[in-house]
Write an enzyme that holds these catalytic residues in place. Structure first.
Site, short mmCIF file in Angstrom:
data_model
loop_
_atom_site.label_atom_id
_atom_site.label_comp_id
_atom_site.label_asym_id
_atom_site.label_seq_id
_atom_site.Cartn_x
_atom_site.Cartn_y
_atom_site.Cartn_z
N HIS A 116 41.15 88.94 -6.80
CA HIS A 116 41.59 88.00 -7.83
C HIS A 116 41.39 88.55 -9.24
CE1 HIS A 116 42.31 83.89 -9.49
NE2 HIS A 116 42.97 83.78 -8.37
N ASP A 177 36.53 77.13 -11.07
CA ASP A 177 37.58 76.15 -10.77
C ASP A 177 38.27 76.46 -9.44
OD1 ASP A 177 37.25 74.55 -13.04
OD2 ASP A 177 38.48 75.86 -14.26
N GLU A 288 35.68 69.23 -18.65
CA GLU A 288 36.64 70.26 -19.03
C GLU A 288 37.74 69.62 -19.88
OE1 GLU A 288 38.39 72.95 -16.28
OE2 GLU A 288 36.48 73.61 -15.41
#
Length: 538
Positions: A116, A177, A288
């Site tokens: 990632h 997240d 957030e």
């Protein structure tokens, strides 16, 4: 002539080492797409030497293309081999072998988790990629008690850790997240999400680790044992060792989450409310924010999974052509605590100044809330929109400069549209340990601002890669000329001068750590900080 004092010798050796790796530093091209590889004639002797190693796992030499791409989908560096380790000793044996080959060999080693990374950080041109997801030892073990923890492999996915811990009524304290990432990958950066204001990043919630250094040594470390290595590796961008095992702090897991979204039209009020929430003793468990640029039908999109507190008022809200700021907050609870939780939320919300008609609420299981991004991934994959270039830009902005940043970026640079979520929320520096290798702005409160763009392949418009990269450059140029004191999160630079500026006064410490634990600069070449160099003796 008298011998120089020990500290002088150390400093001289470090400078000599630094000058050596600087002289050999050759940053990769910063063109939108980069593909490199080694010829079979060059790699044949390397294949033979690697095949001679006695391992429980195995090397793959032919099927290496998947290790030459990552989530960023912009850089493609082909390795000579992929190591699929069965045990930690396989990794140590491989690194020792590369070390023994000396500076005459360009062979390097990159640890790859779930792939990632964004700019080829987990890749190596002509080197060895270690497939960390093949490392299944140690088996995951959850330990309950007064200070509960879980022991996991560095190649384990956080989503798997969550599933296993929930069986025991426990869960890690801090998250990212997106949960389909490996432990070693996030701990090599920091690991942040909306819980970090309270619990700190993931690197603040590790009790101990097992690390294979650039010398091929397997070392157990914690804040009390081999502490310098422990803190070096946490946030160390893979430069000092490969994390093969970690002991992660746990806490009791809730069953449910009250999930809330509200909107603001004024950035100052939005920021003030966020800062109030993260500095209050009694507050939400997750905070957030998002910037919503020129998006219509926002509340209608929310209705599929959220309920408006006042449906009639919500129908009168018009978001047409406006830059809005969304606050996303959540409170954890168990079913028997519902009444108390609702009273607390009513009290918390009464202290905020959002647009009343935009209050939307939902109750979801804890697992569903934490794994919420995976739902979007599944949808994007089904449409063929997941494996596209992702020119993400992640910044940490000091609180004192966030209004200047917002005025320029959201007022002048990003005005027409955004090509993905724009996340913005404050963090408490007191929850970060300054001994780790992670660099943050020099203020008690700073903001994470993430531009999570996706580029449409072959597009030459505003959704194309070139346009987004130019937009990112404008943002970075503004941060530099306005002297905001910004630091990159998941940093990416193309020159060592930029890396030196990024670390600032901590650069010498970073170099000394590299010298101590990876003197030949074998590890994580994809970060483009150091290049394999001749070792210098102290």
């Amino acid at each position: 002539m008298a011998s120089p004092p020990p500290m002088f010798s150390l400093r001289f050796s470090m400078l000599l080492f630094l000058s050596c790796i600087t002289a050999r530093f050759n940053p990769c091209s910063n063109l939108p797409f980069t593909t490199l590889g080694v010829s079979r004639s060059d790699s044949a002797p390397i294949h033979f030497s690697l095949k001679s190693l006695s391992l429980g796992g195995n090397f793959s030499f032919d099927d290496t293309h998947h290790a030459a791409r990552d989530f960023g989908n912009r850089y493609h560096f082909f390795p000579t081999a992929i190591l699929r380790p069965k045990s930690v000793s396989d990794i140590a044996t491989t690194i020792k072998h590369v070390l023994q080959m000396g500076s005459g060999s360009d062979l390097t080693v990159a640890a790859r988790g779930h792939g990632h990374s964004l700019q080829g950080q987990a890749q190596t041109n002509g080197g060895v990629v270690v497939n960390m997801e093949s490392l299944r030892e140690p088996k995951m073990r959850v330990h309950a008690g007064k200070l509960p923890y879980v022991d996991v492999s560095g190649g384990e996915l956080w989503i798997n850790i969550l599933h296993e811990c929930l069986k025991h009524g426990l869960a890690p304290k801090s998250w990212t997240d997106y949960l389909h990432l490996t432990v070693g990958g996030t701990l090599s950066n920091a690991g942040i999400s909306g819980q970090a204001f309270r619990h700190g990043p993931q690197i603040s919630n590790v009790y101990q680790m097992e690390v294979v250094t650039g010398k091929g040594e397997v070392v157990n470390c914690s804040e009390k044992q081999n502490a310098d290595l422990f803190y070096s590796v946490l946030g160390g961008l893979g430069q000092f060792g490969i994390i093969t095992r970690a002991r992660i702090a746990l806490q009791p897991a809730p069953k449910m989450v009250k999930w809330i979204r509200v909107l603001y039209s004024d950035f100052s009020i939005f920021a003030s409310d966020q800062e109030h929430l993260i500095t209050s003793e009694n507050t939400f468990d997750y905070v957030e924010g998002f910037v919503i640029i020129n998006r219509t039908g926002i509340l209608n999109n929310w209705r599929s999974s959220f309920n408006a507190q006042d449906p009639l008022q919500a129908t009168q809200f018009d978001s047409e052509g406006r830059t809005l700021f969304s606050l996303e907050i959540a409170k954890n609870f168990n079913p028997h605590e519902t009444d108390i939780m609702n009273q607390e939320i009513e009290s918390f919300l009464s202290q905020l100044s959002y647009i009343p008609s935009t209050l939307f609420l939902s109750e979801v299981p804890y697992l569903e809330f934490l794994d919420r991004v995976h739902v979007s991934e599944i949808k994007l994959r089904s449409k063929g929109l997941w494996e596209v270039p992702h020119p993400w830009l992640n910044l940490l902005i000091p609180k004192s400069k966030i209004h200047d940043f917002a005025k320029e970026v959201f007022g002048n640079i990003l005005t027409d549209t955004s090509n993905g979520p724009v996340i913005i929320y404050p963090l408490n520096k007191t929850k970060w340990n300054s001994r780790t290798s992670t660099v943050t702005p020099d203020e008690d409160i700073f903001y994470q601002v993430a531009f999570l763009s996706s580029a449409v392949p072959s597009s030459t418009g505003t959704d194309g890669l070139e346009h987004i990269l130019n937009q990112n450059k404008r943002i970075l140029d503004f941060c530099r000329t306005a002297r905001l004191g910004m630091k990159q999160y998941l940093p990416h630079y193309t020159t060592q001068e930029e890396w030196r500026a990024h670390f600032g006064p901590l650069w010498e410490r970073f170099v000394q750590r590299k010298f101590s634990y990876d003197p030949l600069a074998i590890l994580a070449p994809g970060q483009r900080i150091f290049q394999k160099a001749i070792p210098v003796s102290l």
